[in-house]
Each structure stands twice: as structure tokens, then as C-alpha cells.
Design a protein around this motif. Structure first.
Motif, PDB file in Angstrom:
ATOM      1  N   LEU A 201       0.824  -1.198   0.000  1.00  0.00           N
ATOM      2  CA  LEU A 201       0.000   0.000   0.000  1.00  0.00           C
ATOM      3  C   LEU A 201       0.858   1.248   0.000  1.00  0.00           C
ATOM      4  CD1 LEU A 201      -1.271   1.000   3.491  1.00  0.00           C
ATOM      5  CD2 LEU A 201       0.140  -1.008   3.242  1.00  0.00           C
ATOM      6  N   TYR A 202       0.167   2.387  -0.209  1.00  0.00           N
ATOM      7  CA  TYR A 202       0.766   3.709  -0.062  1.00  0.00           C
ATOM      8  C   TYR A 202       0.281   4.303   1.261  1.00  0.00           C
ATOM      9  CZ  TYR A 202       2.120   4.118  -5.020  1.00  0.00           C
ATOM     10  OH  TYR A 202       2.685   3.961  -6.255  1.00  0.00           O
ATOM     11  N   LEU A 203       1.144   5.100   1.882  1.00  0.00           N
ATOM     12  CA  LEU A 203       0.770   5.892   3.054  1.00  0.00           C
ATOM     13  C   LEU A 203       0.767   7.347   2.623  1.00  0.00           C
ATOM     14  CD1 LEU A 203       0.180   6.370   6.083  1.00  0.00           C
ATOM     15  CD2 LEU A 203       2.678   6.419   6.430  1.00  0.00           C
ATOM     16  N   ALA A 204      -0.405   7.972   2.618  1.00  0.00           N
ATOM     17  CA  ALA A 204      -0.538   9.371   2.223  1.00  0.00           C
ATOM     18  C   ALA A 204      -0.374  10.254   3.455  1.00  0.00           C
ATOM     19  CB  ALA A 204      -1.892   9.602   1.546  1.00  0.00           C
ATOM     20  N   SER A 205       0.856  10.349   3.947  1.00  0.00           N
ATOM     21  CA  SER A 205       1.138  11.142   5.147  1.00  0.00           C
ATOM     22  C   SER A 205       2.618  11.473   5.198  1.00  0.00           C
ATOM     23  CB  SER A 205       0.754  10.366   6.407  1.00  0.00           C
ATOM     24  OG  SER A 205       1.124  11.075   7.577  1.00  0.00           O
ATOM     25  N   ALA A 206       2.905  12.714   5.608  1.00  0.00           N
ATOM     26  CA  ALA A 206       4.296  13.129   5.783  1.00  0.00           C
ATOM     27  C   ALA A 206       4.760  12.916   7.222  1.00  0.00           C
ATOM     28  CB  ALA A 206       4.436  14.609   5.410  1.00  0.00           C
TER      29      ALA A 206
ATOM     30  N   LEU B 296       3.602   8.498   0.193  1.00  0.00           N
ATOM     31  CA  LEU B 296       3.111   9.296  -0.925  1.00  0.00           C
ATOM     32  C   LEU B 296       2.803  10.690  -0.392  1.00  0.00           C
ATOM     33  CD1 LEU B 296       2.172   8.881  -3.918  1.00  0.00           C
ATOM     34  CD2 LEU B 296      -0.096   8.415  -2.995  1.00  0.00           C
ATOM     35  N   SER B 297       3.316  11.697  -1.047  1.00  0.00           N
ATOM     36  CA  SER B 297       3.074  13.076  -0.623  1.00  0.00           C
ATOM     37  C   SER B 297       1.779  13.582  -1.248  1.00  0.00           C
ATOM     38  CB  SER B 297       4.247  13.956  -1.040  1.00  0.00           C
ATOM     39  OG  SER B 297       4.000  15.287  -0.650  1.00  0.00           O
ATOM     40  N   VAL B 298       0.863  14.049  -0.410  1.00  0.00           N
ATOM     41  CA  VAL B 298      -0.391  14.628  -0.908  1.00  0.00           C
ATOM     42  C   VAL B 298      -0.577  16.000  -0.275  1.00  0.00           C
ATOM     43  CG1 VAL B 298      -1.521  12.411  -1.336  1.00  0.00           C
ATOM     44  CG2 VAL B 298      -1.817  13.524   0.873  1.00  0.00           C
ATOM     45  N   ASP B 299      -1.276  16.861  -0.963  1.00  0.00           N
ATOM     46  CA  ASP B 299      -1.525  18.206  -0.477  1.00  0.00           C
ATOM     47  C   ASP B 299      -3.032  18.378  -0.279  1.00  0.00           C
ATOM     48  OD1 ASP B 299      -1.027  20.809   0.329  1.00  0.00           O
ATOM     49  OD2 ASP B 299      -1.136  21.601  -1.715  1.00  0.00           O
ATOM     50  N   VAL B 300      -3.449  18.402   0.986  1.00  0.00           N
ATOM     51  CA  VAL B 300      -4.862  18.552   1.316  1.00  0.00           C
ATOM     52  C   VAL B 300      -5.003  19.733   2.272  1.00  0.00           C
ATOM     53  CG1 VAL B 300      -6.809  17.488   2.538  1.00  0.00           C
ATOM     54  CG2 VAL B 300      -5.424  16.122   0.968  1.00  0.00           C
TER      55      VAL B 300
ATOM     56  N   GLY C 138      -4.387  10.559  -2.537  1.00  0.00           N
ATOM     57  CA  GLY C 138      -3.333   9.584  -2.814  1.00  0.00           C
ATOM     58  C   GLY C 138      -3.771   8.551  -3.838  1.00  0.00           C
ATOM     59  N   TRP C 139      -5.028   8.113  -3.738  1.00  0.00           N
ATOM     60  CA  TRP C 139      -5.581   7.124  -4.674  1.00  0.00           C
ATOM     61  C   TRP C 139      -5.560   7.672  -6.101  1.00  0.00           C
ATOM     62  CZ3 TRP C 139      -6.604   2.179  -5.059  1.00  0.00           C
ATOM     63  CH2 TRP C 139      -7.544   1.707  -5.980  1.00  0.00           C
ATOM     64  N   LEU C 140      -5.927   8.951  -6.242  1.00  0.00           N
ATOM     65  CA  LEU C 140      -5.892   9.580  -7.566  1.00  0.00           C
ATOM     66  C   LEU C 140      -4.453   9.727  -8.060  1.00  0.00           C
ATOM     67  CD1 LEU C 140      -8.633  12.355  -7.186  1.00  0.00           C
ATOM     68  CD2 LEU C 140      -8.762  10.264  -8.565  1.00  0.00           C
ATOM     69  N   ALA C 141      -3.544  10.126  -7.147  1.00  0.00           N
ATOM     70  CA  ALA C 141      -2.143  10.345  -7.532  1.00  0.00           C
ATOM     71  C   ALA C 141      -1.465   9.055  -7.987  1.00  0.00           C
ATOM     72  CB  ALA C 141      -1.376  10.964  -6.370  1.00  0.00           C
ATOM     73  N   CYS C 142      -1.806   7.940  -7.351  1.00  0.00           N
ATOM     74  CA  CYS C 142      -1.160   6.670  -7.723  1.00  0.00           C
ATOM     75  C   CYS C 142      -1.982   5.909  -8.764  1.00  0.00           C
ATOM     76  CB  CYS C 142      -0.900   5.804  -6.492  1.00  0.00           C
ATOM     77  SG  CYS C 142      -2.349   4.940  -5.862  1.00  0.00           S
ATOM     78  N   ARG C 143      -3.067   6.535  -9.243  1.00  0.00           N
ATOM     79  CA  ARG C 143      -3.923   5.955 -10.279  1.00  0.00           C
ATOM     80  C   ARG C 143      -4.406   4.553  -9.914  1.00  0.00           C
ATOM     81  NH1 ARG C 143       0.053   8.621 -12.654  1.00  0.00           N
ATOM     82  NH2 ARG C 143       1.290   6.844 -13.365  1.00  0.00           N
TER      83      ARG C 143
END
Length: 192
Positions: free
Chosen positions: A7-12, A30-34, A59-64
Motif C-alpha cells: 500500500l501507499y501511506l498518504a502522510s508526511a 506518498l506526498s499529498v496536499d490537502v 493519494g488514490w488519484l495520484a497513484c492511479r
């Protein structure tokens, strides 16, 4: 991303990375900006769940949709007021004075986006602080720890010495509830 990552972790957050690593699922950050802004008339519980969902879905959109994406958010709530990261020393003083000698709620929401959609889990913990002196608050601020913490403290750090009682999940207060996160991941991810 590692080919073996589950999986990806969408958190810094380094704390979330450390906690997720304890569950032994291979992951990639995975870096996301929310934008983290509470909406008018949005309850604290709705707010923290929306943030976790927004991070996971971004994150789901970023990793397609390559792998499930875990997002999480933690807020500190006292008498229905969300106590964000302090803007400056005066704000940290105000926050810590509110928490001093009182019980507050730490809400952590975890969201997992996958091909099945997005599932969100909310964990509430009650944290009680002992009475704090103005000198203690000032010394604590000078350590630098409160500056980037919701509620102006870190239970896993120096701020842990202020906690006289915890009812709930310690790991959720740190930033990722291990029990609930593991149960969520068991549904959608393979172990290493």
C-alpha cells in the motif's frame, strides 16, 4: 514504489510511518496536499474523518489506483473546539492552559481507499492533563516540540509527562491506531 509494497501511506508524519511499520505491511510514502480547514458547522468528528478521507482519496488519484492508499488525521478537541497546531507561543500558551487540569478528546480517523471505495474508521481517546504552571508551559515551548503538534503537545515525547490519565488508544493519540488500522488493512492488503 517497491514492487512488493502492499500500500501507499498518504502522510508526511514520521510518527505515522513508524507506527505503520510496526504492522509489517510493506508501504511507500506518498506526498499529498490537502487543505486542513474546518468548515462552518462541521463537527470535529466529521472534520477529522473528512481530512483522512481527502488524504486517502488524493493519494488514490495520484497513484492511479495501483495499490490501496492509507490516509489519517488526528485532532485535539476541548469542549467542541478543535485545537490545531499553535500559530505561535501565545497560541500554545492558550491551548496548554485550556488542557491544564482538564480532560480532552483526541480523535484520529484512518481512511483506506481501494478499488472497493473508501472506508473510514474513527477512534476517540480521552486524555487528562495534570495542572501545568506557566513556567512549565514556557519551558515546554522552548523545547520546540509543541510547535508542530495538534493541541500543542506530543504524548510520545516530552509532553507525555503532563498526561495523568489516558482512556483509549495510545497509538491513536500518537497518530495511527494500531488495532483499527491493522483490522482495516487485513481486509484490503497482503502482509509481507
Amino acid at each position: 514504489m517497491s514492487a512488493s509494497a502492499a500500500l501507499y501511506l498518504a502522510s508526511a508524519s514520521p510518527r505515522r510511518r513508524e507506527l505503520l511499520a510496526l504492522l509489517d505491511y510493506p508501504f511507500t510514502v506518498l506526498s499529498v496536499d490537502v487543505e486542513e480547514q474546518q468548515q462552518p458547522d462541521e463537527t470535529p468528528a466529521d472534520y477529522v474523518q473528512r481530512l483522512a478521507r481527502d488524504k486517502s482519496q488524493a493519494g488514490w488519484l495520484a497513484c492511479r489506483g495501483q495499490k490501496p492508499v492509507l490516509g489519517a488525521d488526528t485532532i485535539v478537541v476541548f469542549e467542541q473546539e478543535v485545537l490545531e497546531k499553535p500559530r505561535d507561543f501565545a497560541d500554545a500558551q492558550r491551548i496548554l492552559q485550556l488542557l491544564s487540569g482538564n480532560t480532552h478528546t483526541v480523535m484520529t480517523a484512518v481512511a483506506l481507499s481501494s478499488e472497493q471505495g473508501c472506508e473510514v474508521v474513527l477512534v476517540n481517546s480521552q486524555v487528562t492533563f495534570r495542572k501545568l504552571t506557566p513556567e512549565e508551559i514556557s519551558r515546554y515551548w522552548q523545547t520546540g516540540e509543541p510547535a508542530d503538534k495538534a493541541g500543542a503537545y506530543g504524548i510520545q515525547g516530552i509532553g507525555g509527562k503532563f498526561v495523568s490519565h489516558l482512556s483509549g488508544s495510545y497509538s491513536a493519540v500518537v497518530g495511527l491506531p494500531l488495532l483499527e488500522t491493522d483490522l482495516l488493512l487485513q481486509k484490503y492488503c497482503r502482509h509481507s
